[in-house]
Design an enzyme around this catalytic site. Structure first.
Site, PDB file in Angstrom:
ATOM      1  N   LYS A 107      -0.140  18.743  37.585  1.00 16.57           N
ATOM      2  CA  LYS A 107       0.495  17.454  37.834  1.00 16.57           C
ATOM      3  C   LYS A 107       1.154  16.940  36.566  1.00 16.57           C
ATOM      4  CE  LYS A 107      -0.633  13.151  37.496  1.00 16.57           C
ATOM      5  NZ  LYS A 107       0.692  12.582  37.198  1.00 16.57           N
ATOM      6  N   GLU A 149      -8.120  16.322  26.146  1.00 14.86           N
ATOM      7  CA  GLU A 149      -7.370  16.081  24.903  1.00 14.86           C
ATOM      8  C   GLU A 149      -6.897  14.637  24.978  1.00 14.86           C
ATOM      9  OE1 GLU A 149      -7.336  18.166  22.575  1.00 14.86           O
ATOM     10  OE2 GLU A 149      -7.402  20.191  23.422  1.00 14.86           O
ATOM     11  N   CYS A 187      -0.257  12.352  19.858  1.00 11.37           N
ATOM     12  CA  CYS A 187      -1.691  12.103  19.692  1.00 11.37           C
ATOM     13  C   CYS A 187      -2.146  12.448  18.275  1.00 11.37           C
ATOM     14  CB  CYS A 187      -2.476  12.886  20.722  1.00 11.37           C
ATOM     15  SG  CYS A 187      -1.933  14.573  20.851  1.00 11.37           S
ATOM     16  N   GLU A 217      -4.799   3.099  18.822  1.00  8.22           N
ATOM     17  CA  GLU A 217      -3.685   4.039  18.884  1.00  8.22           C
ATOM     18  C   GLU A 217      -2.452   3.277  19.365  1.00  8.22           C
ATOM     19  OE1 GLU A 217      -3.676   7.129  21.992  1.00  8.22           O
ATOM     20  OE2 GLU A 217      -3.143   8.478  20.363  1.00  8.22           O
TER      21      GLU A 217
HETATM   22  P1  NAP Z   1      -2.510   8.480  30.775  1.00  8.58           P
HETATM   23  O1  NAP Z   1      -2.148   7.196  31.391  1.00  8.58           O
HETATM   24  O2  NAP Z   1      -3.936   8.747  30.533  1.00  8.58           O
HETATM   25  O3  NAP Z   1      -1.859   9.606  31.721  1.00  8.58           O
HETATM   26  C1  NAP Z   1      -1.974  10.960  31.482  1.00  8.58           C
HETATM   27  C2  NAP Z   1      -1.891  11.706  32.786  1.00  8.58           C
HETATM   28  O4  NAP Z   1      -3.005  11.361  33.601  1.00  8.58           O
HETATM   29  C3  NAP Z   1      -0.654  11.365  33.615  1.00  8.58           C
HETATM   30  O5  NAP Z   1      -0.228  12.521  34.299  1.00  8.58           O
HETATM   31  C4  NAP Z   1      -1.203  10.331  34.579  1.00  8.58           C
HETATM   32  O6  NAP Z   1      -0.451  10.227  35.760  1.00  8.58           O
HETATM   33  C5  NAP Z   1      -2.571  10.876  34.848  1.00  8.58           C
HETATM   34  N1  NAP Z   1      -3.508   9.895  35.357  1.00  8.58           N
HETATM   35  C6  NAP Z   1      -3.447   8.540  35.256  1.00  8.58           C
HETATM   36  N2  NAP Z   1      -4.506   7.974  35.880  1.00  8.58           N
HETATM   37  C7  NAP Z   1      -5.238   8.993  36.400  1.00  8.58           C
HETATM   38  C8  NAP Z   1      -6.452   9.052  37.145  1.00  8.58           C
HETATM   39  N3  NAP Z   1      -7.124   7.951  37.495  1.00  8.58           N
HETATM   40  N4  NAP Z   1      -6.929  10.264  37.509  1.00  8.58           N
HETATM   41  C9  NAP Z   1      -6.282  11.378  37.163  1.00  8.58           C
HETATM   42  N5  NAP Z   1      -5.125  11.392  36.459  1.00  8.58           N
HETATM   43  C10 NAP Z   1      -4.617  10.208  36.072  1.00  8.58           C
HETATM   44  O7  NAP Z   1      -1.830   8.732  29.386  1.00  8.58           O
HETATM   45  P2  NAP Z   1      -0.303   8.526  29.039  1.00  8.58           P
HETATM   46  O8  NAP Z   1      -0.113   7.064  28.941  1.00  8.58           O
HETATM   47  O9  NAP Z   1       0.552   9.268  29.962  1.00  8.58           O
HETATM   48  O10 NAP Z   1      -0.229   9.284  27.622  1.00  8.58           O
HETATM   49  C11 NAP Z   1      -0.527   8.663  26.433  1.00  8.58           C
HETATM   50  C12 NAP Z   1      -1.927   8.975  25.974  1.00  8.58           C
HETATM   51  O11 NAP Z   1      -2.188  10.383  25.980  1.00  8.58           O
HETATM   52  C13 NAP Z   1      -2.190   8.574  24.546  1.00  8.58           C
HETATM   53  O12 NAP Z   1      -3.398   7.873  24.462  1.00  8.58           O
HETATM   54  C14 NAP Z   1      -2.279   9.892  23.766  1.00  8.58           C
HETATM   55  O13 NAP Z   1      -3.029   9.905  22.633  1.00  8.58           O
HETATM   56  C15 NAP Z   1      -2.828  10.797  24.776  1.00  8.58           C
HETATM   57  N6  NAP Z   1      -2.444  12.182  24.451  1.00  8.58           N
HETATM   58  C16 NAP Z   1      -3.356  13.019  23.873  1.00  8.58           C
HETATM   59  C17 NAP Z   1      -3.009  14.316  23.534  1.00  8.58           C
HETATM   60  C18 NAP Z   1      -3.983  15.265  22.920  1.00  8.58           C
HETATM   61  O14 NAP Z   1      -3.714  16.461  22.910  1.00  8.58           O
HETATM   62  N7  NAP Z   1      -5.117  14.847  22.408  1.00  8.58           N
HETATM   63  C19 NAP Z   1      -1.727  14.754  23.784  1.00  8.58           C
HETATM   64  C20 NAP Z   1      -0.823  13.878  24.367  1.00  8.58           C
HETATM   65  C21 NAP Z   1      -1.210  12.604  24.705  1.00  8.58           C
HETATM   66  P3  NAP Z   1       0.720   9.114  35.893  1.00  8.58           P
HETATM   67  O15 NAP Z   1       1.865   9.634  35.157  1.00  8.58           O
HETATM   68  O16 NAP Z   1       0.996   9.023  37.331  1.00  8.58           O
HETATM   69  O17 NAP Z   1       0.160   7.843  35.324  1.00  8.58           O
END
Ligand code: NAP
Ligand code: MG
Length: 453
Positions: free
Chosen positions: A155, A230, A264, A357
């Protein structure tokens, strides 16, 4: 009833494409297809699975410029970064194409017989990808998962599905059987949640925010379903007085503002030894102004826009009126989700900009006294993903690297990601490791077989 999602170009706010989002029925059907495909994929001879992964890598390479252009349009990544990202998908596939034929078990000496171990694939693996690095993060999940003999449902983030959809097409063109890698654009709360709850999905790989990661881990507990997480970061860039300060200052903007800070691994806390604090700031100022912000399709652009209006609002909230802005670069005015490179100092240790963050081009600079102080400050965070250490003293570099609670450290460099080395976080930055020689362990169960002789 099908729901659709309008994809906007973050640099112009123009409509790029409207995407149909999968509902629950489509998600379940895809998971069932993946479970059916698993029965034959797991039995594809290792050399043939390897060959298919190499063909997939070649298809990505042949489409590299197209994939990169799609990412510029969809995510506002600079063209240089986007080419690197597509190339990373190719490299990760090539790297793991070496794995099927080298995925050895062990023969362990035991009394009364022969003992063998096998690394069995899990079944269907669900990969949930965020919007910040749509291509690499997808590949870090699917490449080792497929190499180990699993099938994958993936996804992409709602905001950035275009390159994932294209990668799914390229996989089929390369000859991967139907159902082995399926891309399912949809909402996290629906498609992502279904990966957690559907009993045929045997593992969830999630990259995203720590908040959603906690929810996924809790949900997976219901079926003792393994997870790789991650999550977020608030990494330190530690600069000692004995560092090459010119080099450290020139590199610091890249360590935090790459991908507009939506990384991240962003080194969003610059910790500088007090004795060189003023000198370092003097060197940092021109480096900040050298970050050219603009059209991401322009080869000379260093930094593009943020991903969305919502992200712009979030980032802006860390720099309210009266915030201690020490230096600030420039960004285009008008349409697009632009925010200039911003340096905050001095900041309190309990300020949101120091602790949370930001995921945007905002960095704090803080002085420290000595080595112990630097390590203590670096570790004063719920996160522990990456970090950098700048010093010319190799012993100190190693001591500090061992002292910092983070999964990915670099000395006199900001490089965190190499496909051949493990990547992942300590503390609330995650669970498990991706990439590197051991990634297949995260996609297999060890089976022990004893044969009486
Ligand atoms: P996010 O809101 O957590 O979303 C990440 C993914 O999860 C998206 O595909 C999202 O879908 C999905 N998602 C949201 N709610 C969910 C649920 N209840 N159950 C299952 N999946 C769900 O994060 P983001 O705002 O897209 O990305 C930013 C964050 O990612 C930052 O905090 C960053 O640090 C972290 N990040 C970490 C790494 C690493 O390798 N450590 C790498 C990249 C990013 P939708 O698009 O539909 O919301
Ligand atoms: Mg979100």
């Amino acid at each position: 009833m099908s729901v659709s999602f309008d994809i906007l170009n973050p640099a112009t706010e123009e409509l790029v494409q409207t995407i149909d989002l999968a509902g629950l029925d489509q998600t379940d059907a895809a998971i069932e297809r993946a479970a059916a495909a698993f029965e034959s994929w797991r039995n594809v001879a290792p050399a043939d699975r390897a060959l298919l992964l190499r063909r997939f890598a070649a298809a990505v390479d042949a489409d590299l410029e197209n994939l990169a252009r799609l990412e510029v349009l969809n995510a506002g990544h600079t063209i240089g970064n986007a080419r690197w990202e597509a190339g990373n998908v190719r490299d990760v596939l090539n790297y793991y194409s070496g794995a099927p034929e080298r995925h050895f078990g062990r023969q362990i000496p035991v009394p009364g017989g022969v003992n063998l171990t096998f690394h069995e694939p899990l079944g269907v693996v669900g990969v949930i990808v965020p919007w910040n690095f749509p291509m690499p993060i997808a590949a870090w999940g699917f490449a080792p998962a497929l190499a180990a003999g699993n099938t994958v449902v993936l996804k992409p983030a709602e905001l950035t599905p275009l390159t994932a959809i294209r990668l799914g097409e390229l996989a089929l063109q390369a000859g991967l059987p139907e159902g082995v890698l399926q891309i399912i654009p949809g909402k996290g709360s629906l498609v992502g949640e279904r990966f957690v709850t559907h009993p045929l999905v045997r593992k969830v790989v999630f990259t995203g925010s720590t908040g959603v990661g906690k929810r996924i881990m809790a949900g997976c507990a219901g079926q003792i379903k393994p997870v790789t997480l991650e999550l977020g970061g608030k990494s330190a860039n530690i600069i000692f007085a004995d560092a090459d300060l010119e080099q450290a200052a020139a590199a610091a903007p890249g360590g935090v503002f790459d991908n507009s800070g939506q990384d991240c691994c962003a080194r969003s806390r610059i910790l500088v030894q007090k004795s060189v604090y003023e000198k370092f700031l003097g060197l940092l100022e021109p480096a900040i102004h050298a970050v050219t912000v603009g059209d991401p399709a322009d080869e000379d652009t260093v930094m593009g826009p943020l991903i969305s209006a919502k992200q712009l609002e979030t980032v802006s909230s860390f720099v309210p009126a009266g915030a201690p802005v020490l230096f600030q670069g420039t960004a285009p005015q008008g349409r697009g989700f632009w925010f200039p490179p911003t340096v905050l100092a001095p900041v309190d240790f309990d300020a949101p900009a120091y602790r949370e963050e930001i995921f945007g081009p905002v960095v704090v600079v803080v002085p420290f006294e000595d080595e112990a102080d630097a390590v203590r400050m670096a570790n004063d965070s719920v996160y522990g993903l990456s970090g950098s250490i700048w010093t010319q003293n190799a012993g100190k570099a190693l001591r500090v690297a061992r002292g910092v609670e983070a999964g990915n450290l670099s000395v006199n460099s900001h490089s965190s990601v190499r496909y051949a080395t493990p990547f992942g976080g300590f503390k609330q930055s995650g669970l498990g490791r991706e990439l590197g020689p051991d990634a297949l362990d995260a996609f297999t169960e060890t089976k022990n077989v004893f044969i009486a002789t």
